[in-house]
Scaffold this motif. Structure first.
Motif, mmCIF file in Angstrom:
data_model
loop_
_atom_site.group_PDB
_atom_site.id
_atom_site.type_symbol
_atom_site.label_atom_id
_atom_site.label_comp_id
_atom_site.label_asym_id
_atom_site.label_seq_id
_atom_site.Cartn_x
_atom_site.Cartn_y
_atom_site.Cartn_z
ATOM 1 N N THR A 118 0.841 -1.194 0.000
ATOM 2 C CA THR A 118 0.000 0.000 0.000
ATOM 3 C C THR A 118 0.876 1.244 0.000
ATOM 4 O O THR A 118 2.072 1.193 0.318
ATOM 5 N N MET A 119 0.257 2.367 -0.312
ATOM 6 C CA MET A 119 0.978 3.637 -0.245
ATOM 7 C C MET A 119 1.407 3.935 1.182
ATOM 8 O O MET A 119 2.469 4.534 1.403
ATOM 9 N N ASP A 120 0.614 3.536 2.162
ATOM 10 C CA ASP A 120 1.004 3.756 3.556
ATOM 11 C C ASP A 120 2.304 3.036 3.877
ATOM 12 O O ASP A 120 3.161 3.575 4.597
ATOM 13 N N ASP A 121 2.458 1.795 3.346
ATOM 14 C CA ASP A 121 3.712 1.057 3.549
ATOM 15 C C ASP A 121 4.890 1.848 2.991
ATOM 16 O O ASP A 121 5.935 1.969 3.628
ATOM 17 N N LEU A 122 4.699 2.365 1.773
ATOM 18 C CA LEU A 122 5.783 3.074 1.108
ATOM 19 C C LEU A 122 6.149 4.346 1.862
ATOM 20 O O LEU A 122 7.332 4.629 2.097
ATOM 21 N N VAL A 123 5.149 5.130 2.236
ATOM 22 C CA VAL A 123 5.410 6.402 2.911
ATOM 23 C C VAL A 123 6.076 6.158 4.264
ATOM 24 O O VAL A 123 7.012 6.884 4.653
ATOM 25 N N ALA A 124 5.634 5.136 4.982
ATOM 26 C CA ALA A 124 6.245 4.838 6.281
ATOM 27 C C ALA A 124 7.720 4.478 6.112
ATOM 28 O O ALA A 124 8.564 4.903 6.908
#
Length: 371
Positions: A118-124
């Motif tokens: 997910t994008m959340d994984d990437l941003v984190a």
């Protein structure tokens, strides 16, 4: 050998000298290796029945690429087909997430990484290591394909939103890229060539320098020992190429290949034993050959397809041989497309300035007939 590209073509040449007959599984009858080998079967590497027919009667089956589905490999192994390297080892050349997890377990130095869904994984992840980051397809990808350098979340939306399984890695501030190529036999004998420097352009290797210039002996030995340990721990049989990032302070494992590799093409003319002969020796469980370099400096330059038209290829060869009579040429029998690897040239000498200039000139003649 499953696959009929240039690696199979050059392995076939090595097999002849050993008195062996190499059977090729080709997708098309005009594939590079299919044009020169006597025993060719046409079939696709994703077709289990084609693989079964191909393997019947083979003493051992090996590969010139990593794209045979793992389930097919396990089925063939369960049916008694001798596969070298085997499915358990090949997984780590096929799946970058599996490779990263395994190498992390071995405490191998590597870029920081994480799986991404997910994008959340990437941003984190980017919040921890900083932008830009490198997204990679877990499976597939070659010569820069399946790799995306993204500088922000907005740049990554399309990639992360695709169905492709991904991992993300920090973008390493590297000085150069290196490769450690080793071989291992079923008996457990190992051998290693000098560590080389690989020069990349647009994600494609354009030049290999052997041995890597100005690499201290202790660091060269460290890279060889890392590659040998990986080969042993993963149970690799045949050639293992370990691509490395050199940061100037440490060497980090980038990717693995369990087959003859572009970084080892220089060994055909520049080493006592080529990687192709060594791969055959390994999978046939022969004693491995000496890997001593034949010159203080060797340069292998890839010949990339240029624009269509211009001087006929035979005429290019004529001019190249006249200009660089010491250059050794290896052509792959491929149709020419801009940027496609259609061959390589190798030049041996005393200094890297000399061999690089001569190899570049020879490759340029074959690529676009330009001095």
């Amino acid at each position: 050998m499953v696959g009929a590209g240039q690696l199979a073509r050059m392995t076939h040449q090595a097999a002849i000298a050993l008195g062996q007959s190499l059977r090729i599984l080709a997708e098309r009858p005009d594939d590079g290796a299919a044009l020169v080998a006597a025993d060719v079967q046409v079939g696709h590497h994703t077709d289990l029945e084609a693989l079964r027919r191909f393997a019947k009667g083979c003493e051992v089956v090996t590969f010139d690429h990593e794209h045979v589905p793992p389930d097919h490999l396990r089925t063939l192994a369960a049916e008694g087909v001798p596969l070298l390297p085997g499915p358990d080892a090949l997984l780590y050349a096929q799946d970058k997430r599996a490779m990263r997890e395994r190498l992390t377990g071995l405490d191998m130095p590597a870029p920081r990484w994480a799986p991404v869904s997910t994008m959340d994984d990437l941003v984190a992840f980017a919040d921890r290591v900083g932008w830009p980051v490198v997204l990679k397809a877990s499976r597939g990808g070659y010569d820069g394909k399946g790799v995306w350098v993204v500088g922000s979340a907005a740049e990554a939306v399309e990639v992360v939103g695709s169905p492709t399984p991904l991992i993300v890695e920090e973008k390493v501030p590297l000085v150069r890229e290196l490769a450690a190529v080793v071989a291992r036999s079923p008996f457990g004998q190992v051998s290693a060539w000098p560590v080389v420097e690989t020069v990349q352009r647009d994600g494609i290797c354009v030049e290999v320098l052997a041995p890597a210039p100005n690499l201290p002996d202790d660091r060269a030995v460290q890279a060889q020992e890392m590659a040998i340990r990986i080969a042993t721990e993963l149970g690799v049989v045949g050639i293992l190429a370990v691509e490395l990032f050199d940061t100037g302070k440490e060497m980090l494992v980038n990717e693995l290949a369990m087959r003859p590799h572009n970084s080892g093409h220089w060994t055909i003319d520049g080493s006592i034993t080529s990687q192709f002969e060594q791969h055959l020796r390994a999978v046939l469980d022969y004693p491995l050959g000496a890997t001593t370099a034949l010159a203080p400096a060797t340069c292998m330059a890839n010949v990339l397809g240029g624009a269509s038209g211009g001087m006929a290829f035979d005429e290019r060869l004529h001019h190249m041989f006249a200009a660089e009579p010491t250059a050794k040429v290896h052509l792959y029998g491929k149709s020419v497309r801009p940027g496609r690897k259609i061959g390589h040239v190798t030049v041996l000498g005393e200094t890297f300035d000399d061999v690089r200039a001569r190899a570049a000139r020879a490759a340029r003649w074959l690529s676009d007939a330009a001095e």
